[in-house]
Design a protein around this motif. Structure first.
Motif, PDB file in Angstrom:
ATOM      1  N   ASP A 176      -5.793  -1.934   0.146  1.00 40.05           N
ATOM      2  CA  ASP A 176      -5.296  -0.627   0.187  1.00 40.05           C
ATOM      3  C   ASP A 176      -3.784  -0.952   0.202  1.00 40.05           C
ATOM      4  N   GLU A 179      -1.621   1.023   2.626  1.00 42.55           N
ATOM      5  CA  GLU A 179      -1.558   0.900   3.931  1.00 42.55           C
ATOM      6  C   GLU A 179      -0.038   0.222   4.611  1.00 42.55           C
ATOM      7  N   ARG A 188      -1.018   7.630   2.192  1.00 43.34           N
ATOM      8  CA  ARG A 188      -1.079   7.653   0.556  1.00 43.34           C
ATOM      9  C   ARG A 188      -1.135   9.201   0.083  1.00 43.34           C
TER      10      ARG A 188
END
Length: 300
Positions: A176, A179, A188
């Motif tokens: 991700d 992060e 996010r």
């Protein structure tokens, strides 16, 4: 270190085997697949930490990291060592202040390329230059920017437990990419909501909302337009002969100046990635990067 202390360190032996730990996906070779995770590890390995990183990489692949949590400004982990009780690890990196994030969000909104890629869940490589130009480098430039803590008895910083956390953190960035931005202060959801809000403010259009609940009188609610229909909604139809003079004109106002990406002299190096270990690996990449910067244009 006194002789008794040296004896105690020698008694620790191998780490205790654990089940269900966070095991690095890479069984051999380099860890990190995306540009952002490789860049993070390149910076870390450029600090010349030697065997501590090697031992930490072995810990990461053996599944000794039990948990990993990323929060604004801090990464927390639990790592099983040779003692019965796991060690508590934390890596702190100062998050960007709110005013700086607001400036970055304005820059991202002003360049549709970045907004589109971020809204699609991707981090374009040029993002690093945009952050650097705003005075907010994504990656630490030195170990002094990181506050590293582990409650193990090893005096080395980073110890192998911290190093293992670094490698698992790089793989978390692979899974991700947001992060990395979360560690720097924006999750996010926060970032994408801010970009959407700025786009709505710039275009004067709102996102589609849920239709109102029908009243007692039965009515037919038309579905909200999507795709091209949404883009054309509300436009009046004008005969072509009356619009020939502006047929090739832009339907929306263009910015005063075209968007421009600020790139550095080492852009090609970042795109190609680290060479094989036989010819130097990440260490050679870092030396080439420094040479490129030294011989690059004086205004960069």
């Amino acid at each position: 270190m006194s002789q008794p202390e040296a004896g105690r360190f020698a008694d620790y032996g191998r780490p205790r085997r654990v089940d269900g730990g966070l095991r690095a996906r890479s069984a051999r070779g380099a860890i990190g697949q995306s540009w952002w995770s490789r860049r993070f590890l390149e910076v870390l390995e450029s600090f010349a930490l030697g065997t501590r990183l090697t031992r930490g990489r072995s810990y990461a692949r053996a599944g000794q990291v039990l948990s990993l949590d990323v929060a604004p400004g801090r990464v927390s982990a639990v790592v099983q060592g040779s003692r019965p009780k796991p060690y508590q690890v934390s890596i702190a990196l100062a998050p960007f202040p709110a005013a700086l994030w607001s400036q970055i969000e304005d820059e991202l909104t002003g360049q549709a390329f970045f907004s589109a890629r971020l809204l699609a869940g991707d981090l374009p490589g040029e993002l690093e230059e945009l952050f650097a130009a705003a005075g907010a480098p994504l990656f630490p430039a030195g170990l002094d920017e990181l506050t590293q803590r582990c409650n193990c008895p090893d005096f080395a910083v980073p110890c192998k437990h911290l190093a293992a956390t670094f490698y698992l953190l790089a793989e978390a960035f692979d899974a991700d990419p947001f992060e990395l931005l979360h560690w720097r202060g924006r999750s996010r959801a926060q970032l994408l909501d801010a970009l959407r809000a700025r786009r709505i403010a710039a275009t004067g259009t709102a996102e589609p909302t849920e239709p109102d609940r029908p009243s007692e009188v039965d009515t037919v609610v038309s579905p909200a337009p999507v795709g091209a229909a949404r883009a054309l909604a509300g436009l009046s139809v004008t005969p072509l002969p009356e619009t020939v003079d502006r047929f090739w004109a832009s339907p929306v106002p263009l910015p005063d100046r075209p968007p421009r990406l600020v790139t550095g002299t080492d852009l090609l190096l970042r795109q190609l990635g680290a060479p094989a270990a036989a010819i130097g690996g990440p260490g050679l990449l870092e030396r080439l990067r420094r040479a490129y910067r030294a011989f690059g244009p004086a205004d960069q």
